[in-house]
Design a protein around this motif. Structure first.
Motif, short mmCIF file in Angstrom:
data_model
loop_
_atom_site.label_atom_id
_atom_site.label_comp_id
_atom_site.label_asym_id
_atom_site.label_seq_id
_atom_site.Cartn_x
_atom_site.Cartn_y
_atom_site.Cartn_z
N GLU A 44 1.47 -8.68 -13.34
CA GLU A 44 1.77 -8.57 -11.92
C GLU A 44 0.84 -7.55 -11.25
O GLU A 44 0.34 -6.64 -11.90
N ARG A 45 0.66 -7.75 -9.96
CA ARG A 45 -0.13 -6.79 -9.21
C ARG A 45 0.63 -5.47 -9.15
O ARG A 45 1.82 -5.45 -8.82
N GLU A 46 -0.06 -4.36 -9.43
CA GLU A 46 0.60 -3.06 -9.44
C GLU A 46 -0.11 -2.09 -8.50
O GLU A 46 -1.34 -2.13 -8.35
N GLY A 47 0.69 -1.24 -7.88
CA GLY A 47 0.14 -0.23 -7.00
C GLY A 47 -0.51 0.88 -7.80
O GLY A 47 0.02 1.32 -8.82
N VAL A 48 -1.65 1.33 -7.32
CA VAL A 48 -2.41 2.38 -8.00
C VAL A 48 -2.36 3.68 -7.20
O VAL A 48 -2.02 4.74 -7.74
N ALA A 49 -2.70 3.59 -5.93
CA ALA A 49 -2.74 4.78 -5.08
C ALA A 49 -2.63 4.35 -3.63
O ALA A 49 -3.01 3.23 -3.28
N GLN A 111 4.65 -5.89 -1.73
CA GLN A 111 5.31 -6.63 -0.66
C GLN A 111 5.36 -5.86 0.65
O GLN A 111 5.60 -6.44 1.70
N ALA A 112 5.11 -4.57 0.61
CA ALA A 112 5.12 -3.77 1.84
C ALA A 112 3.78 -3.84 2.57
O ALA A 112 3.67 -3.33 3.68
N TYR A 113 2.80 -4.48 1.97
CA TYR A 113 1.46 -4.56 2.54
C TYR A 113 1.19 -5.96 3.04
O TYR A 113 1.58 -6.95 2.41
N ASN A 114 0.54 -6.07 4.19
CA ASN A 114 0.41 -7.37 4.83
C ASN A 114 -1.03 -7.88 4.97
O ASN A 114 -1.24 -9.05 5.26
N SER A 115 -2.02 -7.01 4.77
CA SER A 115 -3.41 -7.47 4.81
C SER A 115 -4.09 -7.05 3.52
O SER A 115 -3.91 -5.92 3.06
N TRP A 116 -4.88 -7.97 2.97
CA TRP A 116 -5.48 -7.75 1.66
C TRP A 116 -6.97 -8.11 1.68
O TRP A 116 -7.39 -9.04 2.37
N GLY A 117 -7.73 -7.37 0.88
CA GLY A 117 -9.12 -7.72 0.68
C GLY A 117 -9.27 -8.75 -0.42
O GLY A 117 -8.28 -9.17 -1.03
N GLN A 118 -10.51 -9.13 -0.70
CA GLN A 118 -10.78 -10.14 -1.71
C GLN A 118 -10.79 -9.59 -3.12
O GLN A 118 -10.70 -10.34 -4.10
#
Length: 126
Positions: A44-49, A111-118
């Protein structure tokens, strides 16, 4: 709409360093948080910082504390992730993201983030 472009990924040996950059453009006026996440195949995608844009408050996942540093250049709408003492387990695709959330409780929750880079690939060899 916020556009994000990451750069700086690459391949390094264990113990090495890399610096990732994330340039934001578009409607950034209501962005409250900018974060770095990573994802390995099958995981799963995990938060780093993450960094709170208003005051520079930073937060790190336990796995990277003391090794990674997130910073921002507000004039350039750019966030950086300095990664030192890299380990093979840091190998992943790294993504930059923005959020309008004000909750610290979810600061590293995708899920708290709404815009993502590539994304930009980081590979650490042993």
């Amino acid at each position: 709409q916020v556009e994000l472009v990451e750069s700086g990924g690459g391949s390094v040996q264990a113990g090495g360093s890399l610096r990732l950059s994330c340039a934001a453009s578009g409607y950034t006026y209501d962005v409250t948080l900018m974060g770095w996440f990573r994802q390995s195949p099958g995981k799963e995608r995990e938060g780093v910082a993450a960094i709170r844009t208003a005051d520079g408050f930073t937060y790190y996942a336990d796995a990277v504390k003391g090794r990674f540093t997130i910073s921002q250049d507000s004039a350039k709408n750019t966030v950086y992730l300095q990664m030192n003492s890299l380990k093979p387990e840091d190998t992943a695709m790294y993504y930059c993201a923005t959020s309008r959330s004000t909750s610290i409780a979810t600061i590293l929750v995708a899920q708290a983030y709404n815009s993502w880079g590539q994304g930009t690939q980081v590979t650490v060899s042993s």
